[in-house]
Design a protein around this motif. Structure first.
Motif: not given
Length: 283
Positions: A48-58
Motif C-alpha cells: 500500500s506504500i506508493n502502489p501507483e507505479i504498479f497500478i499505472e503499469f497494469f
C-alpha cells in the motif's frame, strides 16, 4: 479458456540508471501475454506504500489483476546492475508484502475455474505452491512452473513437484553436460511431464515424458550480439512458448516462438521495452 498467473511482482531498481520500474518474472510474463492478446488473470501482491507505479503499469498495458492484491506495507524490490556482458546482477532483495503469500478465497475460486496455470516459483510463493500441490488443487489443469535458475528449489524437490505439474521451465547458467542436468533428466523420466531447460545461446534441451516413449530433444539457438541486456530473455521465451502451447500443444512451434521472443529482449535497455514503462529515454 481461463488462464491464471501466480507469482511475485517487485520494484526493479536499476542502480546505474537511477531508475525504478515495475518488475518481477511474473509481471514480465503477464506483459508479454497481454501484448499477444492472451486472456489471463495475474495473481500477485503489492504494498500500500506508493502502489501507483504498479497500478499505472497494469492499466497502461491492459493487464488484468485480481482485485485483492494490495496489502498494507511495502512492495517487494530488488537492485539490478547490468554488467558489460549484458547480464543482470541482482542484489538487496526485499520480500515485502509478498512474504508468506497465501491465496484468498476469491483467488482459490479463480484457480478452481482455470484451465491453465503458470507459476513463477520464488521463495515467497513456494509454501503456498506446495500446499496447492498436496491438496490436489491443480488436478485437471495444465500447470507450468518456472523454476528459474533453481536458486529457490533443490533438485531433490522435483521428486515431489513433478507429480503435480505438467511443464517445468529451468534457466540453466552452466553447460549442457553438467551432472545436474543428467539428474534432472532421470527425475523427469519418471513422470508424465515436459521439462524445458534453456542454456542461453548454447541451446535448449527438452525432456518429453508425456508419452510412454521418453524423448530428448535439443534445439539450437542462433548466437547473436547482445545490444543491451539479457535480463528478461527467459521470461519472454516462456511467455511466447505458453501463448502458443496453450492453443496448440505444438512443442516445436512453441519453442521457435519462444526463441524469437528471447532474442528480441537483448535489444532492450531493460527487461521490457521502454514504452511498456511509459519511459522516454535518450539513446
Amino acid at each position: 479458456m481461463s488462464n491464471l498467473l501466480l507469482g511475485v511482482v517487485c520494484y526493479d531498481k536499476y542502480i546505474k540508471e537511477h531508475l525504478t520500474v515495475p518488475g518481477g518474472v511474473i509481471l514480465h510474463n503477464s506483459y508479454h501475454l497481454a501484448s499477444l492478446g492472451c486472456e489471463h488473470t495475474l495473481c500477485t501482491r503489492i504494498g500500500s506504500i506508493n502502489p501507483e507505479i504498479f497500478i499505472e503499469f497494469f492499466k497502461n498495458n491492459s493487464i488484468p489483476v485480481n482485485g485483492d492484491y494490495i496489502l498494507d506495507g511495502e512492495s517487494s524490490s530488488i537492485d539490478i546492475n547490468i554488467i558489460e556482458s549484458g547480464e543482470a546482477k541482482l542484489d538487496n532483495i526485499v520480500k515485502g508484502v509478498s512474504e508468506n503469500f497465501e491465496l484468498t478465497v476469491k483467488e482459490e475460486r479463480l484457480l478452481y475455474d482455470s484451465i491453465n496455470v503458470h507459476i513463477a516459483l520464488s521463495e515467497q510463493i513456494t509454501p503456498e505452491f506446495e500446499r496447492l500441490c498436496y491438496n490436489h488443487s491443480f488436478d485437471g489443469k495444465t500447470v507450468s512452473v518456472d523454476f528459474m535458475d533453481l536458486r529457490h528449489t533443490k533438485i531433490e524437490k522435483f521428486n515431489e513437484y513433478f507429480k503435480y505439474i505438467d511443464i517445468a521451465f529451468i534457466g540453466w547458467n552452466g553447460n549442457m553436460d553438467d551432472p545436474v542436468i543428467d539428474n534432472i533428466k532421470d527425475i523427469a523420466q519418471k513422470y508424465n511431464i515436459l521439462v524445458v531447460i534453456t542454456f542461453g545461446e548454447k541451446g535448449i534441451i527438452v525432456y518429453d515424458a508425456r508419452i510412454p516413449e521418453f524423448k530428448i530433444k535439443i534445439y539450437q539457438v542462433n548466437a547473436i550480439e547482445v545490444e543491451e541486456n539479457t535480463n528478461g530473455c527467459g521470461d519472454a521465451f516462456i511467455s511466447y512458448f505458453l501463448n502458443e502451447y496453450w492453443k496448440t500443444e505444438d512443442l516445436n512451434k512453441s519453442i521457435e516462438f519462444g526463441k524469437v521472443a528471447g532474442a528480441e529482449v537483448t535489444k532492450w535497455k531493460f527487461a521490457l521495452p521502454e514504452n511498456a514503462y511509459n519511459l522516454k529515454l535518450k539513446a
